[in-house]
Design a protein around this motif. Structure first.
Motif, short mmCIF file in Angstrom:
data_model
loop_
_atom_site.label_atom_id
_atom_site.label_comp_id
_atom_site.label_asym_id
_atom_site.label_seq_id
_atom_site.Cartn_x
_atom_site.Cartn_y
_atom_site.Cartn_z
N SER A 187 -12.43 25.12 39.04
CA SER A 187 -12.27 26.68 39.25
C SER A 187 -10.91 26.64 40.75
O SER A 187 -10.46 27.44 40.64
CB SER A 187 -13.20 26.53 40.35
N TYR A 188 -10.82 25.48 41.70
CA TYR A 188 -9.98 25.89 42.09
C TYR A 188 -8.57 26.22 41.86
O TYR A 188 -7.47 26.73 42.22
CB TYR A 188 -9.55 24.38 42.89
N SER A 189 -8.05 25.66 40.30
CA SER A 189 -6.90 25.73 39.53
C SER A 189 -6.64 27.15 39.26
O SER A 189 -5.48 28.25 39.41
CB SER A 189 -7.14 24.94 38.48
N ILE A 190 -7.99 28.40 38.91
CA ILE A 190 -7.76 29.06 38.35
C ILE A 190 -7.61 30.16 40.15
O ILE A 190 -6.58 31.13 40.19
CB ILE A 190 -9.41 30.20 38.38
N TRP A 191 -8.09 29.81 40.95
CA TRP A 191 -7.86 30.17 42.86
C TRP A 191 -6.24 29.86 43.23
O TRP A 191 -5.81 31.00 42.94
CB TRP A 191 -9.20 29.14 43.58
N GLU A 192 -5.84 29.08 42.66
CA GLU A 192 -4.16 28.84 42.65
C GLU A 192 -3.49 29.56 42.26
O GLU A 192 -2.76 30.13 42.35
CB GLU A 192 -4.07 27.34 42.41
N ASN A 193 -3.70 29.84 41.11
CA ASN A 193 -3.20 30.40 40.09
C ASN A 193 -3.25 32.01 40.19
O ASN A 193 -1.76 32.77 40.34
CB ASN A 193 -3.50 30.72 38.52
N LEU A 194 -4.44 32.99 40.73
CA LEU A 194 -4.21 33.94 41.36
C LEU A 194 -3.48 34.36 42.86
O LEU A 194 -3.21 35.37 43.08
CB LEU A 194 -6.27 33.74 41.64
N ARG A 195 -3.74 32.70 44.17
CA ARG A 195 -2.58 32.85 44.88
C ARG A 195 -1.53 32.86 44.68
O ARG A 195 -1.03 34.14 45.00
CB ARG A 195 -3.47 32.04 46.06
N GLU A 196 -1.48 32.17 43.78
CA GLU A 196 0.36 32.59 43.42
C GLU A 196 0.46 34.56 43.12
O GLU A 196 1.92 33.90 43.33
CB GLU A 196 0.84 31.44 42.55
N ALA A 197 0.20 34.11 41.64
CA ALA A 197 0.36 35.63 41.55
C ALA A 197 0.42 37.07 43.14
O ALA A 197 1.40 37.45 42.52
CB ALA A 197 -0.07 36.35 40.18
N PHE A 198 -0.86 36.70 43.50
CA PHE A 198 -1.02 37.77 44.37
C PHE A 198 0.25 37.80 45.66
O PHE A 198 0.43 38.38 46.34
CB PHE A 198 -2.34 37.85 45.10
N ASP A 199 -0.21 36.42 45.92
CA ASP A 199 1.01 36.11 47.58
C ASP A 199 2.70 36.04 47.09
O ASP A 199 3.09 37.18 47.80
CB ASP A 199 1.15 34.35 47.38
N SER A 200 2.61 36.57 46.20
CA SER A 200 4.06 36.93 45.13
C SER A 200 4.35 37.99 45.49
O SER A 200 5.45 38.64 45.88
CB SER A 200 4.38 36.06 44.17
N LYS A 201 3.33 38.80 44.95
CA LYS A 201 3.39 40.59 45.44
C LYS A 201 3.31 40.76 46.58
O LYS A 201 4.18 41.88 47.21
CB LYS A 201 2.24 40.78 44.30
N ILE A 202 2.45 40.76 47.57
CA ILE A 202 2.53 41.10 48.89
C ILE A 202 3.66 40.76 50.00
O ILE A 202 4.03 41.04 50.10
CB ILE A 202 1.74 40.81 49.92
N LYS A 203 4.66 39.65 49.45
CA LYS A 203 5.42 38.51 49.57
C LYS A 203 6.65 39.56 49.63
O LYS A 203 7.69 39.99 50.35
CB LYS A 203 6.16 37.58 49.22
N ASP A 204 6.82 40.43 48.22
CA ASP A 204 7.71 40.80 48.14
C ASP A 204 7.57 42.05 48.41
O ASP A 204 8.62 43.06 48.80
CB ASP A 204 7.20 41.43 46.53
#
Lengths: 478, 478
Positions: free
Chosen positions: A40-57
């Motif tokens: 499950s943590y890996s699912i969270w990491e994948n979600l986090r990476e995608a969201f994080d990159s959106k908000i940093k943009d």
């Protein structure tokens, strides 16, 4: 290893089994707190990476604020404090020493962050301040635990922004809500209804709360993400003020917003089936599992060599691939295990496939077996994964549609709620007393009032008969 | 805005100023707890991403375990508990209710993780188990706070592995220590000494602790990362056992290892100068800052257009670039600010540069101004950043060498320690009583015994005169 409960017969029992047996998560020795296992943590990491990159943009930066909040600080904004106080875990001792003032483990970080914001924000030049953090929070809930969906500690991100104008603040609330809806739909294949919370359901301390709401197969809603317009409620209490270009002192306009690991619970419930999890491809820890098949030792070298080659080729195209080359498990055993764990696509590769220059691709969502040429296999897998995402989303949309019912009267409202549940949609007056009595009598709350929602002309509230102004989505919820 | 303290005159005062003024971090309203502002958190993110990818390549997966540990669980391994009990922050209340058993905020996660490992590990097939987590920990230290280096809450990663054999376990400890040394040297430009801790300094509950130690300019050491061989100490207490291939029950062999945000403190102290931070390029939040220069409005359009183009080109090559196009600050003001914040490379671009088809690159480490052709500017910047990394590392190695002194007697030991400090290296007996008396009398501890360290033949311990077996590095430390 397999599941002994059918999803359609006992969603709650099925959910618990699938979460534990797929090794997504486990209970811990601390009541109400869970362990996020790597799956499950890996699912969270994948979600986090995608969201994080959106908000940093969008110009946001990550930071980290203290876990512990002094009681006096948590108390500063009264409505906020009232909302969280019953659920606070308190630190009262450091080593052997009683603390002078007890410290709350953050249930959310408005107060500690805004105390700092007031030090940092002095001039219009310091705005907008766009900060996010990924962290753990604790809410000492006394209702029973449900892994991911209701636990005392959970992981989330909380964004906290300060702006010079009310307009910018409104735009931020909506921009983030759109990113949340994108996360739900495009990453988790989870359709959601976007809109506002009612007065009774908004965040303690907010002017209004925007939300995305999802519907589970048993007719209960899940709040999947919220974005709050805090107006100047906190900036006035914490003195977050700035000297504007016109040389006058003004209070900042603020937002806060969060999504949490409960999204993983929603993903499990909406997509899984009687064989186990089905993880949407874009967040799956493993998107493709390759199972080499040979029953004679003489086939072994050729089959494993080809499996290695296919695995390397797929990795090169950016796919998350697992080659399951364990010697002490049969192919059938492996099929079952990876189906339980929800890997969206399986590649079977045996001597006959080699002879035909093909592999068999097996979709987790439909069970379809698709003999596919070895040449271009990675591209075929990519296309299939996209198709699987599309199919999962379409199914979930179908569930949502089937579980959305428009009603005209309170009798009808109660009857739908008790028979099939789901979203019950109705002309509504928006009055706090009215939603409170609906909640008390039926257990249903206003989940969301879609943006631009309007009641039919001249219509009356389904419950109290006052003038209706909106169409609201009511439901029972997780 | 600039610093009012010289690094060479008052390292401690300089350190505090540079951390606050560069906006790396701030104090919080909770004594001993700090705020990681975006500028330091971004360094942590860069470090984390690089380390995370290394350990995932080695087969490790991330997970997340509860923040709170019941007292009874923390007590199970006696030596471990004794080591941490004085520093535990205790949760005793949830909402209004006193808890039946008090809960520790994790000072480290061995106990909670190994309780779960014992449930999960049953067969040799379940090994090795290679789990890491990125999280916050709390140690209720009563000594005074130093941002990054000594705070009650800090961020870290903690890896916890279980293996079938002692040999694998030893390999893991060394493999991870090598990755830590790589992080220090190749990311942070921080040279370290690799080796083992003494009996008196090892982790509570470990068989032995491997460490990397760094030296600060004031002659005090910083422990920069540790990797512990836990042997079967915890597996026997927590019953982490498995049925091996030979059908016998065996206890697992375990390791744990961590690096923390204190590395950021070391980076600041070792590289900074009287103008502010110098952040090593590979972890710098911004590697290149572009400052367009124009004094006449007529130059503005051409200069900003070229600055935009250069910025886009550099981003395309993967550089982290900031274009500082603020209108209300002069170029000189911007130069000072970005020097304070430690951006390793500055690009100055004015009308004269445009005419000459060049830009001026300015190195933060040396102050050198390098007129450089616009064509190929991104590649030139990349090479310069590598050169800056090399130079920072060489300088730090020089500091380390200058602050390492071999001594033959205890008198000499004390004299070196009091005059210049640093690593004082000596033939040593390794006895616990001996290191305790050195610590009590001088405040210096054994920082590290380099791997393969051996005392000179027939030599005696510098302190107690017993037979010496190793050469040990002593120092005072942060």
């Amino acid at each position: 290893m397999g599941l002994t409960v059918k999803k359609s017969e006992d969603l709650s029992g099925w959910y618990q089994q699938v979460v534990l047996k797929s090794e997504l998560a486990d209970y811990s020795p601390v009541a109400g707190c869970m362990v996020f296992r790597p799956w499950s943590y890996s699912i969270w990491e994948n979600l986090r990476e995608a969201f994080d990159s959106k908000i940093k943009d969008l110009g946001h930066a990550n930071a980290y604020f203290p876990l512990l909040i002094p009681e006096s600080l948590l108390k500063r904004e009264g409505e906020h404090f009232e909302g969280f106080i019953p659920e606070v875990a308190w630190v009262t001792k450091g080593g052997d020493t009683e603390l002078d003032e007890k410290l709350a483990i953050r249930p959310t970080s408005e107060t500690i962050m805004y105390y700092m914001y007031s030090k940092w924000i002095k001039s219009y030049r310091d705005l907008p301040l766009l900060i996010n953090q990924w962290n753990n929070v604790v809410r000492w809930d006394t209702s029973s635990t449900r892994l991911f969906l209701r636990t005392r500690e959970f992981l989330w991100q909380e964004g906290h922004t300060a702006h010079a104008t009310e307009g910018e603040c409104d735009v931020e609330v909506r921009t983030i809500l759109d990113v949340y809806a994108w996360v739900a739909r495009e990453l988790l294949a989870l359709p959601v209804i976007k809109g506002k919370k009612s007065e009774g359901e908004k965040f303690p301390g907010a002017v209004y709360t925007a939300t995305i709401e999802a519907m589970m197969p048993d007719g209960k809603a899940v709040q999947a993400g919220t974005s709050h317009n805090l107006g100047q409620n906190f900036s006035k209490v914490f003195d977050i003020s700035f000297l504007d270009k016109d040389q006058t002192k003004k209070y900042a306009w603020q937002t806060s917003w969060g999504i949490s690991t409960r999204l993983i619970g929603a993903l499990v419930m909406i997509h899984g089936d009687d064989r186990g999890l089905i993880i949407p491809p874009r967040v799956a820890p493993v998107q493709v599992v390759i199972v080499p098949i040979y029953y004679k030792e003489s086939d072994r070298a050729a089959v494993t060599a080809e499996a290695d080659r296919v695995s390397a080729e797929m990795k090169k195209t950016g796919l998350r691939v697992k080659l399951d080359d364990r010697d002490d498990r049969t192919p059938g055993w492996k099929f079952n295990e990876w189906e339980l764990k929800g890997v969206p696509l399986r590649v079977e590769l045996g001597p006959r496939d080699l002879a035909r220059k093909q592999a068999v691709l097996v979709r987790r969502d439909t069970g379809e077996k698709l003999p596919t040429p070895i040449i271009g296999l990675a591209q075929s897998a990519e296309s299939l994964l996209e198709a699987i995402h599309g199919n999962l989303l379409a199914r979930a949309e179908n569930t949502l549609r089937g579980l959305t019912t428009e009603v005209a009267s309170y009798d009808e409202f109660k009857s739908v709620l008790d028979s099939k549940g789901g979203f019950v949609v109705s002309n509504w007056c928006t009055h706090l007393e009215c939603e409170r009595s609906v909640k008390q009598e039926t257990g249903a709350t206003v989940r969301v009032i879609p943006f631009d929602s309007r009641a039919e002309d001249g219509s009356r509230c389904f419950k109290c008969g006052a003038k209706a102004t909106v169409k609201a989505y009511f439901a029972r919820s997780y």
